[in-house]
Design a protein around this motif. Structure first.
Motif, mmCIF file in Angstrom:
data_model
loop_
_atom_site.group_PDB
_atom_site.id
_atom_site.type_symbol
_atom_site.label_atom_id
_atom_site.label_comp_id
_atom_site.label_asym_id
_atom_site.label_seq_id
_atom_site.Cartn_x
_atom_site.Cartn_y
_atom_site.Cartn_z
ATOM 1 N N PHE A 11 0.876 -1.162 0.000
ATOM 2 C CA PHE A 11 0.000 0.000 0.000
ATOM 3 C C PHE A 11 0.915 1.214 0.000
ATOM 4 O O PHE A 11 1.898 1.251 0.762
ATOM 5 C CB PHE A 11 -0.897 0.013 1.237
ATOM 6 C CG PHE A 11 -2.007 -0.988 1.144
ATOM 7 C CD1 PHE A 11 -3.028 -0.812 0.218
ATOM 8 C CD2 PHE A 11 -2.028 -2.112 1.957
ATOM 9 C CE1 PHE A 11 -4.057 -1.745 0.105
ATOM 10 C CE2 PHE A 11 -3.047 -3.049 1.860
ATOM 11 C CZ PHE A 11 -4.067 -2.862 0.929
ATOM 12 N N ASP A 12 0.610 2.170 -0.869
ATOM 13 C CA ASP A 12 1.423 3.384 -0.998
ATOM 14 C C ASP A 12 0.589 4.623 -0.671
ATOM 15 O O ASP A 12 -0.547 4.751 -1.158
ATOM 16 C CB ASP A 12 1.908 3.564 -2.449
ATOM 17 C CG ASP A 12 2.968 2.552 -2.862
ATOM 18 O OD1 ASP A 12 3.560 1.902 -1.992
ATOM 19 O OD2 ASP A 12 3.200 2.435 -4.087
ATOM 20 N N SER A 13 1.163 5.522 0.117
ATOM 21 C CA SER A 13 0.569 6.852 0.262
ATOM 22 C C SER A 13 1.510 7.815 -0.432
ATOM 23 O O SER A 13 2.705 7.886 -0.094
ATOM 24 C CB SER A 13 0.425 7.229 1.732
ATOM 25 O OG SER A 13 -0.585 6.448 2.320
ATOM 26 N N VAL A 14 0.974 8.528 -1.413
ATOM 27 C CA VAL A 14 1.834 9.335 -2.287
ATOM 28 C C VAL A 14 1.280 10.744 -2.435
ATOM 29 O O VAL A 14 0.072 10.928 -2.620
ATOM 30 C CB VAL A 14 1.921 8.677 -3.690
ATOM 31 C CG1 VAL A 14 2.694 9.558 -4.660
ATOM 32 C CG2 VAL A 14 2.581 7.305 -3.603
ATOM 33 N N LYS A 15 2.194 11.720 -2.350
ATOM 34 C CA LYS A 15 1.795 13.107 -2.593
ATOM 35 C C LYS A 15 2.697 13.682 -3.676
ATOM 36 O O LYS A 15 3.926 13.569 -3.579
ATOM 37 C CB LYS A 15 1.948 13.901 -1.295
ATOM 38 C CG LYS A 15 1.338 15.264 -1.359
ATOM 39 C CD LYS A 15 1.370 15.916 0.003
ATOM 40 C CE LYS A 15 0.811 17.318 -0.154
ATOM 41 N NZ LYS A 15 0.850 18.065 1.071
ATOM 42 N N THR A 16 2.095 14.252 -4.706
ATOM 43 C CA THR A 16 2.859 14.945 -5.746
ATOM 44 C C THR A 16 2.253 16.351 -5.867
ATOM 45 O O THR A 16 1.192 16.608 -5.280
ATOM 46 C CB THR A 16 2.766 14.226 -7.121
ATOM 47 O OG1 THR A 16 1.511 14.555 -7.743
ATOM 48 C CG2 THR A 16 2.885 12.723 -7.000
ATOM 49 N N PRO A 17 2.889 17.248 -6.624
ATOM 50 C CA PRO A 17 2.299 18.583 -6.755
ATOM 51 C C PRO A 17 0.908 18.536 -7.406
ATOM 52 O O PRO A 17 0.193 19.530 -7.430
ATOM 53 C CB PRO A 17 3.284 19.326 -7.658
ATOM 54 C CG PRO A 17 4.571 18.587 -7.520
ATOM 55 C CD PRO A 17 4.209 17.157 -7.284
ATOM 56 N N PHE A 18 0.513 17.374 -7.947
ATOM 57 C CA PHE A 18 -0.744 17.296 -8.705
ATOM 58 C C PHE A 18 -1.836 16.522 -7.992
ATOM 59 O O PHE A 18 -2.909 16.294 -8.544
ATOM 60 C CB PHE A 18 -0.457 16.688 -10.079
ATOM 61 C CG PHE A 18 0.738 17.339 -10.706
ATOM 62 C CD1 PHE A 18 0.653 18.649 -11.168
ATOM 63 C CD2 PHE A 18 1.963 16.700 -10.740
ATOM 64 C CE1 PHE A 18 1.776 19.286 -11.678
ATOM 65 C CE2 PHE A 18 3.083 17.327 -11.250
ATOM 66 C CZ PHE A 18 2.993 18.630 -11.726
ATOM 67 N N GLY A 19 -1.576 16.098 -6.759
ATOM 68 C CA GLY A 19 -2.606 15.394 -6.010
ATOM 69 C C GLY A 19 -2.006 14.470 -4.975
ATOM 70 O O GLY A 19 -0.788 14.445 -4.759
ATOM 71 N N GLU A 20 -2.893 13.706 -4.356
ATOM 72 C CA GLU A 20 -2.469 12.868 -3.237
ATOM 73 C C GLU A 20 -3.375 11.642 -3.150
ATOM 74 O O GLU A 20 -4.568 11.725 -3.444
ATOM 75 C CB GLU A 20 -2.631 13.711 -1.959
ATOM 76 C CG GLU A 20 -2.090 13.066 -0.745
ATOM 77 C CD GLU A 20 -2.098 14.033 0.466
ATOM 78 O OE1 GLU A 20 -1.595 13.611 1.491
ATOM 79 O OE2 GLU A 20 -2.612 15.163 0.362
ATOM 80 N N ARG A 21 -2.820 10.502 -2.779
ATOM 81 C CA ARG A 21 -3.620 9.293 -2.523
ATOM 82 C C ARG A 21 -3.110 8.644 -1.248
ATOM 83 O O ARG A 21 -1.911 8.625 -0.990
ATOM 84 C CB ARG A 21 -3.473 8.260 -3.654
ATOM 85 C CG ARG A 21 -3.979 8.692 -5.005
ATOM 86 C CD ARG A 21 -5.502 8.713 -5.085
ATOM 87 N NE ARG A 21 -5.920 8.972 -6.456
ATOM 88 C CZ ARG A 21 -5.917 10.164 -7.056
ATOM 89 N NH1 ARG A 21 -5.515 11.241 -6.381
ATOM 90 N NH2 ARG A 21 -6.313 10.291 -8.311
ATOM 91 N N LYS A 22 -4.033 8.096 -0.470
ATOM 92 C CA LYS A 22 -3.668 7.381 0.753
ATOM 93 C C LYS A 22 -3.849 5.888 0.525
ATOM 94 O O LYS A 22 -4.905 5.463 0.021
ATOM 95 C CB LYS A 22 -4.601 7.792 1.916
ATOM 96 C CG LYS A 22 -4.532 9.265 2.256
ATOM 97 C CD LYS A 22 -3.499 9.512 3.332
ATOM 98 C CE LYS A 22 -3.580 10.961 3.800
ATOM 99 N NZ LYS A 22 -2.270 11.570 3.947
ATOM 100 N N ARG A 23 -2.886 5.105 0.916
ATOM 101 C CA ARG A 23 -2.973 3.646 0.911
ATOM 102 C C ARG A 23 -3.582 3.065 -0.377
ATOM 103 O O ARG A 23 -4.528 2.280 -0.335
ATOM 104 C CB ARG A 23 -3.757 3.149 2.132
ATOM 105 C CG ARG A 23 -3.052 3.487 3.462
ATOM 106 C CD ARG A 23 -3.740 2.869 4.653
ATOM 107 N NE ARG A 23 -3.697 1.416 4.608
ATOM 108 C CZ ARG A 23 -2.623 0.685 4.947
ATOM 109 N NH1 ARG A 23 -1.522 1.269 5.344
ATOM 110 N NH2 ARG A 23 -2.671 -0.625 4.883
ATOM 111 N N MET A 24 -3.037 3.470 -1.486
ATOM 112 C CA MET A 24 -3.501 2.861 -2.750
ATOM 113 C C MET A 24 -2.640 1.622 -3.025
ATOM 114 O O MET A 24 -1.530 1.488 -2.494
ATOM 115 C CB MET A 24 -3.389 3.859 -3.904
ATOM 116 C CG MET A 24 -1.979 4.316 -4.166
ATOM 117 S SD MET A 24 -1.911 5.560 -5.459
ATOM 118 C CE MET A 24 -0.183 6.009 -5.386
#
Ligand code: AMP
Length: 309
Positions: A11-24
């Motif tokens: 599971f990845d939580s990722v933040k970029t300048p274009f958005g964010e996802r939790k535990r995908m």
């Protein structure tokens, strides 16, 4: 031709300048298998915990990925990674890594999996990569990916497993770091001296370079106007590359033209992967879309066809 991959299922939580996802859904083995599934039969090896449910399995099985060797560890937690990127999407900053069930994973492979012809040791602890490499004695071709964490902290184990593989995929900074050599060409050649006959240097938005024997081939990345999340680009590249080579069989491995086509498929799969977050784009990709972009990239880079040359 069957292709086996061991690596993180995460599971990845990722933040970029274009958005964010939790535990995908993420992980090196997941991104790799989805990309490779467009070309050949893929089996994924690795453990997951109680938090890995039907929705996650479905992303893989919908693409025909064989999940029989995913081991569910009762009471365990799936590998978790969180990271972020700034405007330079070529550099990932890790915030957190929780090994979870990978902490004491002891792979037990079926005979079918052990006899796979193509093997990919996706990014995970090098000792685990070596364990799987040693179990798959029949592998005609083995690829490997790694990262700065293991180059820094597990160099000896990494050197040992690199000595057993045919192809190394690393980004250019990692190759320099591993070889302790600032010049990329010399660094790639010094990795080849350790065993692998092929080295692919991934260069993010600038493309990738292939070193094989004394030959060299470089390919730019597909020029995209929208990039949302580069996580998994390297694994998707490796999946496109090895998936294509596996679809041809071991005889194609000495064919320079096929290796260049594999580079092109790798680049195409990576380009789709980065258009959206995590596995979102590749999960609904079609072979027709891949082939259309493949032809476009070939057209763009057909230097040899310039009139007057
Ligand atoms: P990349 O292709 O390099 O962008 O790989 C991204 C994937 O690597 C993410 O989906 C993460 O879950 C996974 N990952 C990050 N750190 C590690 C690690 N230390 N070991 C294994 N996998 C990792």
């Amino acid at each position: 031709m069957s292709l086996v991959v061991v690596g993180s299922i995460a599971f990845d939580s990722v933040k970029t300048p274009f958005g964010e996802r939790k535990r995908m859904l993420g992980g090196s083995a997941v991104h790799f298998s989805l990309a490779a599934s467009f070309f050949t039969e893929v089996r994924v090896v690795g453990p997951v915990g109680d938090d890995f449910g039907d929705d996650e399995y479905e992303v893989l099985t919908k693409r025909g990925v064989n999940t029989d060797e995913i081991e569910h560890v009762e009471g365990g937690k799936t590998f978790f990674w969180s990271g972020n990127y700034h405007y330079d999407l070529n550099t990932a900053y890790t915030n957190e890594t929780e090994l979870g069930v990978f902490g004491d994973f002891d792979p037990k492979l079926s005979d079918d999996t052990k006899s796979a012809e193509f093997l990919f040791l996706a990014n995970i602890h090098p000792a685990l990569q070596l364990k799987v490499r040693e179990m798959c004695v029949d592998a005609a071709f083995t690829g490997l990916d790694s990262m700065n964490l293991w180059i820094d902290g597990e160099r000896e184990a990494l050197e040992k497993v690199i000595g057993t593989v045919d192809l190394v995929f690393l980004n250019d900074a990692e190759i320099r770091m591993f070889a302790r050599e600032p010049n990329l060409v010399r660094a790639a050649r010094s990795v080849m001296k350790m065993g692998p006959g092929v080295v692919v240097a991934k260069q993010g938005e600038y493309g990738a370079s292939l070193f094989v024997g004394d030959r060299f081939f470089a390919l730019p990345a597909f020029p995209l106007e929208t990039v949302q999340d580069p996580t998994g680009a390297g694994d998707s590249f490796a999946g496109g590359f090895l998936g294509y080579m596996a679809s041809l069989g071991a005889e194609a491995l000495s064919d320079q033209a096929q290796l260049r086509r594999a580079m092109t498929y790798g680049s195409v799969l990576a380009s789709f992967n980065v258009e959206e977050f995590g596995t979102e784009r590749v999960a609904r990709l079609t072979r027709e879309e891949i082939d259309a972009r493949y032809s476009e990239l070939r057209r763009m880079t057909a230097l040899a066809e310039l009139p007057g040359d």
